[in-house]
Design a protein around this motif. Structure first.
Motif, PDB file in Angstrom:
ATOM      1  N   LEU A 202       0.821  -1.202   0.000  1.00 47.99           N
ATOM      2  CA  LEU A 202       0.000   0.000   0.000  1.00 47.99           C
ATOM      3  C   LEU A 202       0.855   1.252   0.000  1.00 47.99           C
ATOM      4  O   LEU A 202       0.367   2.319   0.294  1.00 47.99           O
ATOM      5  N   ALA A 203       2.139   1.121  -0.330  1.00 42.72           N
ATOM      6  CA  ALA A 203       3.033   2.270  -0.209  1.00 42.72           C
ATOM      7  C   ALA A 203       2.726   3.326  -1.256  1.00 42.72           C
ATOM      8  O   ALA A 203       2.260   3.019  -2.350  1.00 42.72           O
ATOM      9  N   LEU A 204       3.015   4.561  -0.922  1.00 42.79           N
ATOM     10  CA  LEU A 204       2.840   5.676  -1.854  1.00 42.79           C
ATOM     11  C   LEU A 204       4.220   6.203  -2.203  1.00 42.79           C
ATOM     12  O   LEU A 204       4.739   7.053  -1.504  1.00 42.79           O
ATOM     13  N   PRO A 205       4.823   5.723  -3.287  1.00 47.75           N
ATOM     14  CA  PRO A 205       6.218   6.099  -3.544  1.00 47.75           C
ATOM     15  C   PRO A 205       6.453   7.584  -3.735  1.00 47.75           C
ATOM     16  O   PRO A 205       7.592   8.024  -3.677  1.00 47.75           O
ATOM     17  N   VAL A 206       5.394   8.365  -3.963  1.00 45.16           N
ATOM     18  CA  VAL A 206       5.612   9.789  -4.159  1.00 45.16           C
ATOM     19  C   VAL A 206       6.032  10.468  -2.872  1.00 45.16           C
ATOM     20  O   VAL A 206       6.571  11.572  -2.904  1.00 45.16           O
ATOM     21  N   MET A 207       5.797   9.817  -1.712  1.00 42.78           N
ATOM     22  CA  MET A 207       6.103  10.489  -0.457  1.00 42.78           C
ATOM     23  C   MET A 207       7.598  10.601  -0.205  1.00 42.78           C
ATOM     24  O   MET A 207       8.028  11.446   0.562  1.00 42.78           O
TER      25      MET A 207
ATOM     26  N   TYR B 126      -8.225   0.780  -3.947  1.00 44.88           N
ATOM     27  CA  TYR B 126      -7.266   1.501  -3.112  1.00 44.88           C
ATOM     28  C   TYR B 126      -6.758   2.760  -3.817  1.00 44.88           C
ATOM     29  O   TYR B 126      -6.577   3.813  -3.200  1.00 44.88           O
ATOM     30  N   ILE B 130      -7.083   6.549  -2.367  1.00 45.59           N
ATOM     31  CA  ILE B 130      -5.983   7.489  -2.151  1.00 45.59           C
ATOM     32  C   ILE B 130      -6.211   8.765  -2.942  1.00 45.59           C
ATOM     33  O   ILE B 130      -5.982   9.870  -2.454  1.00 45.59           O
ATOM     34  N   PHE B 160      -1.759  12.839  -8.101  1.00 43.00           N
ATOM     35  CA  PHE B 160      -1.068  12.155  -7.004  1.00 43.00           C
ATOM     36  C   PHE B 160      -1.140  10.651  -7.204  1.00 43.00           C
ATOM     37  O   PHE B 160      -0.139   9.934  -7.108  1.00 43.00           O
ATOM     38  N   ILE B 163       1.078   9.525 -10.203  1.00 44.82           N
ATOM     39  CA  ILE B 163       2.510   9.424  -9.954  1.00 44.82           C
ATOM     40  C   ILE B 163       2.811   8.202  -9.083  1.00 44.82           C
ATOM     41  O   ILE B 163       3.829   7.538  -9.252  1.00 44.82           O
ATOM     42  N   CYS B 164       1.914   7.890  -8.144  1.00 41.19           N
ATOM     43  CA  CYS B 164       2.173   6.742  -7.276  1.00 41.19           C
ATOM     44  C   CYS B 164       1.928   5.416  -7.976  1.00 41.19           C
ATOM     45  O   CYS B 164       2.689   4.480  -7.840  1.00 41.19           O
ATOM     46  N   PHE B 165       0.810   5.325  -8.694  1.00 38.52           N
ATOM     47  CA  PHE B 165       0.332   4.016  -9.122  1.00 38.52           C
ATOM     48  C   PHE B 165       0.205   3.926 -10.619  1.00 38.52           C
ATOM     49  O   PHE B 165      -0.748   3.355 -11.121  1.00 38.52           O
ATOM     50  N   ARG B 420      -6.616  -6.693  -7.842  1.00 37.25           N
ATOM     51  CA  ARG B 420      -6.126  -5.784  -6.810  1.00 37.25           C
ATOM     52  C   ARG B 420      -7.092  -5.832  -5.643  1.00 37.25           C
ATOM     53  O   ARG B 420      -8.234  -5.552  -5.826  1.00 37.25           O
TER      54      ARG B 420
END
Lengths: 262, 420, 193
Positions: A202-207, B126, B130, B160, B163-165, B420
């Motif tokens: 569930l990590a958010l790599p942007v952080m 998920y 987010i 956001f 960029i994350c997913f 997922r």
């Protein structure tokens, strides 16, 4: 004439001063040390020395190493400057302070490059940039050049502990949200590492990138102000709102009465 | 307390319509898009319809629940003393007061619907969670609620999450396709030149009608071009959105693609068709109608709006044709939001002296957009000729991260691969 | 020539010193309450960056000749910057007193600005003398990029003054969150140039 009157008036207080001074010094020392941590935290309250915060808080180990570097430079520079404060002429004091700080930074930079090369690579250009960190030059100018050695030492310790705690808190949030857990690698021997990654999926790599850095930093500054500050003066005057709402109630009541009579 | 005059936090009198009516009409338009996409996926889904509908239902639930929760507590956080005073004086429970404010003052029902329509149908729950959490919290609530934000909250959350997913969202668009369509590659010029170039309208197997009607898999709200055009005209006529923003944005991009086609070798008719395809594809129409026209985040001044839309059009064109990001609309609208307070400040005093500056700024920006259209066309043509000179044997068919068009070659990829 | 413009645009926008390099945040948050002070800071910074960048580039070669580059470069460049700043302040004070009134108070702040020292360290690492166009572009592009960002941010801050933010977030905290979203927006430009 006026001066004489003032002198006469001032003497009773002056007589009482020496006794107070002894108590004040001990109390002041504790205040000086604690101020740097909470009330005058350089990063979260005074907003000084912000440049290394975002790249240093990408992981907990980076934050700890940046804290150690800043501690070393700040403590040594405050000590040296308060030792030589009588000798240095006032006109060239800024370049002298800068040379002292720059030499200390070079020392710690070369030490880190030699013994902890991975950390030095990830912190990059921000170790030499400690030279122009506002905390160090600001404290040298404002405090160490005017106070005794012990006071300067305590102030340096307090400021750098405040800096380190702020960096650590931000790093904890960034690393947990960014990688899903904590990874501690030995900075001196990068083969050894311990990791605990419960939420890796569930990590958010942007952080751990710059965006997350600005975001976490801003939110923590706001939350810190919320926790430590009490009511802001001027915000408690709700009397105008109350009177507005009560007049509104009266107007509605009148309107209802008017409808019934009609 | 809500008079007939409508004003935002900045005290600008805009029109004689209640903000709540405007928001309701906007939500109605978004619902039309939502329902049409449900109908489309029910018809075209085949064996996977139930899975798609379940995922869509879950996403909607998560979006609305999160948005309501964040806005409810945000209303408490931002206006605590006012609510306390109001409830004490009027004798109403303070939780109910906050509830009313969330619905009437904060319009919590608009942002989650826009966010939902920006994602593909099979997005993981998920990712959606987010996106809406970050969008509401960081894009809207921290700034102080409705009317105080600088950036569009739906786009903040969307970017956001992108960029994350990015990999997860790309996987979400892999669904069965009936025929053997050619692969769509990434948005960089080189990979397009490989597959025939931008100038040959790389979505070759999609007929004009298919593209126009939205007969391909993409983000929920972005595919139905005809519906977006009709809704856009309706909203402009009803004065829900400002016509200057949308028309400038879409027209600027149309002309950009038109000149790119002209200099790239197509004739007049071919360029018109090419430009039309370029604006039907991707998030340009959706962004231009719903995201760009948010009255809180766009400038107040009329000429400021035109400059804002031109800036966004230039950004979209640059990122789409030259950047490594797959879709340029959201990034460029965020960039334009960044610049809009500066535009407002520059144009805040309307004197004759400054009018010259305003119109010359508009003229300069228009020339910039059109000139870069011509320049891009020449550049792409040059790349294409270089590519044709050295024939490549690659039939590289990597599934890209283009979230709008995902056409897979020759295989029936079922949804089992996307978990997922 | 193309390399010059490419390097100029990329150091201005894509590798922006604040949004992508995290430098210069102290004055970014402190100065940008008013657009006029942001303008003054930007102009003064451009001037100092240009000259100190070129001087430090040259000094990098000299120090590498003398083989004391590794441990002397930081000290030498910070001395160059602080003396340049003091020299500029004296010159402006004497010859352009009206300019001193608008710009003068920001000049001493530039000594502790991370952008200048960061630029000097970055430029000093170039070992090839033929990299002059790129160096010139960097030395112009970095302060101009900072100037653009600080002007945009001061307009955003002026607008955020009138918003409904809660008291603890007002000021620097909300500015940092806005900067984060600006960084998201600029992230998409990566690869354009």
């Amino acid at each position: 004439m006026k001066n004489q009157v003032e002198k006469v008036q001032n003497t009773p207080e002056n007589v009482a001063q020496p006794e107070k001074n002894v108590e004040k010094k001990g109390h002041d020392r504790k205040k000086v040390f604690l101020a740097g941590i909470i009330k005058d935290n350089p990063v979260l309250v005074m907003l000084l020395g912000l440049c290394p915060v975002i790249p240093a808080t990408t992981s907990i180990i980076n934050a700890l190493m940046m804290f150690i570097a800043v501690l070393f430079v700040l403590v040594c520079s405050n000590l040296i400057i308060s030792l030589i404060k009588g000798i240095v002429p006032k006109e060239i004091r800024i370049p002298v302070y800068i040379v002292i700080i720059a030499s200390l930074v070079t020392v710690i930079d070369l030490l880190l490059q030699a013994y902890a090369p991975d950390v030095s690579n990830s912190l990059g250009v921000f170790i030499p940039l400690i030279t122009v960190n506002c905390i160090i030059l600001g404290r040298a100018e404002a405090f160490a050049s005017k106070n005794s050695v012990l006071d300067s030492l305590l102030d340096a310790l307090g400021m750098s502990i405040g800096f380190g705690l702020a960096c650590l808190v931000i790093a904890i949030f960034r690393e947990f949200l960014g990688t899903g857990g904590f990874t501690l690698t030995n900075p001196f021997n990068s083969d050894q590492s311990v990791s605990w990654l419960p939420l890796k999926d569930l990590a958010l790599p942007v952080m751990v990138q710059g965006i997350g850095g600005f975001l976490t930093f801003g939110i923590i500054v706001g939350l810190f102000a919320w926790i430590t500050k009490s009511k802001v003066p001027g915000k408690n005057s709700d009397t105008t709102l109350k009177s507005q709402y009560s007049t509104l109630k009266e107007i509605e009541a009148c309107r209802k009465e008017g409808k019934e009579t009609k | 307390m809500e008079s007939q005059l409508v004003y935002t936090n900045f005290g600008r009198v805009k029109s004689k319509r209640k903000t709540s009516h405007i928001m309701l009409e906007l939500t109605g338009a978004l619902l039309v898009l939502f329902i049409s996409s449900i109908i489309y996926y029910c018809i075209k889904g085949g064996a996977d319809t139930s899975k798609l509908m379940l995922r869509l239902f879950l996403n909607t639930l998560v979006c609305y629940a999160t948005a309501f929760a964040v806005e409810y507590f945000g209303v408490f956080f931002n206006e605590k003393t006012e609510i306390k005073e109001y409830s004490e004086v009027m004798g109403v429970n303070k939780w109910l007061v906050a509830l009313k404010r969330t619905v009437t003052n904060s319009y919590f029902y608009v942002t989650p619907l826009i966010t939902l329509l920006l994602f593909p149908i099979y997005t993981p729950v998920y990712v959606m969670f987010i996106s809406i959490l970050v969008g509401e919290l960081i894009g809207k609530m921290i700034f102080g609620g409705f009317g105080s934000n600088i950036f569009n909250p739906a786009l903040v959350g969307r970017m956001f999450a992108t960029i994350c997913f990015s990999a997860d969202i790309a996987k979400a668009t892999v669904v069965k396709v009936p025929e053997a369509w050619t692969i769509s590659t990434g948005a960089t010029i080189n990979s397009f030149a490989q597959s025939g170039g931008w100038l040959n309208s790389y979505t070759e197997s999609l007929s004009n009608l298919d593209l126009f009607l939205g007969n391909y898999r993409g983000a929920l709200g972005e595919t139905f071009a005809f519906l977006l055009i009709i809704l856009g005209i309706y909203l402009m006529v009803r004065k829900v959105i400002d016509y200057r923003l949308t028309i400038t944005y879409v027209l600027a991009l149309f002309l950009f693609a038109f000149f790119m086609g002209l200099t790239g070798g197509h004739n007049f008719g071919g360029s018109m068709q090419y430009a039309f395809r370029q604006i039907c594809f991707g998030g340009i129409l959706f962004g231009g109608v719903f995201c760009l026209t948010d009255p809180v985040t766009s400038p107040v001044n009329g000429t400021g709006k035109v400059i804002f839309a031109l800036f966004a059009a230039f950004g979209t064109a640059m990122i789409r044709y030259f950047g490594s990001a797959p879709e340029g609309v959201a990034y460029s609208i965020l960039l334009a939001n960044m610049v809009s307070p500066a535009i407002d400040k520059l144009l805040s005093h309307k004197t004759n002296h400054k009018l010259v500056y305003q119109y010359s700024a508009i003229a300069a920006l228009s020339l910039l957009v059109l000139g870069s259209g011509i320049g891009t066309g020449l550049y792409v043509k040059g790349q294409q000729e270089k590519q044709e000179a050295t024939p490549s044997t690659s039939t590289s068919q990597k599934v890209n991260e283009n979230i709008n068009v995902q056409l897979l070659v020759n295989s029936d990829v079922s949804l089992e691969g996307v978990i997922r | 020539m193309v390399a010059f413009y490419t390097a100029l645009l990329s150091s201005m926008i894509v590798s922006n010193s604040v949004l992508a390099g995290y430098k210069g945040l102290c004055s970014y948050l402190g100065i940008s309450k008013k657009s006029s002070s942001a303008f003054g800071m930007g102009v003064a910074l451009t001037f100092v960056c240009f000259f100190s960048g070129l001087i430090c580039w040259g000094l990098g070669f000299l120090l590498r000749e003398l083989e004391i580059y590794d441990f002397m470069f930081t000290i030498v460049s910070i001395l160059v910057i602080s003396s340049l700043v003091q020299f500029t302040e004296l010159v402006i004070k004497k010859f352009f007193p009206s300019l001193y009134k608008t710009l003068g108070i920001y000049l001493p702040l530039i000594t502790t600005n991370c952008v200048v020292l960061g630029l000097a360290l970055q430029v000093g690492a170039y070992t090839d003398a033929s990299s002059f166009p790129e160096v010139l572009a960097t030395v112009l592009g970095v302060p101009l990029g900072y100037f653009i960002v600080i002007m945009l941010f001061s307009c955003i801050q002026e607008r955020l003054e009138t918003s409904n933010t809660k008291y603890n977030f007002k000021g620097a905290a909300i500015g940092l969150v806005a900067t984060a979203i600006m960084a998201i927006a600029v992230y998409g430009l990566g690869g354009v140039i």
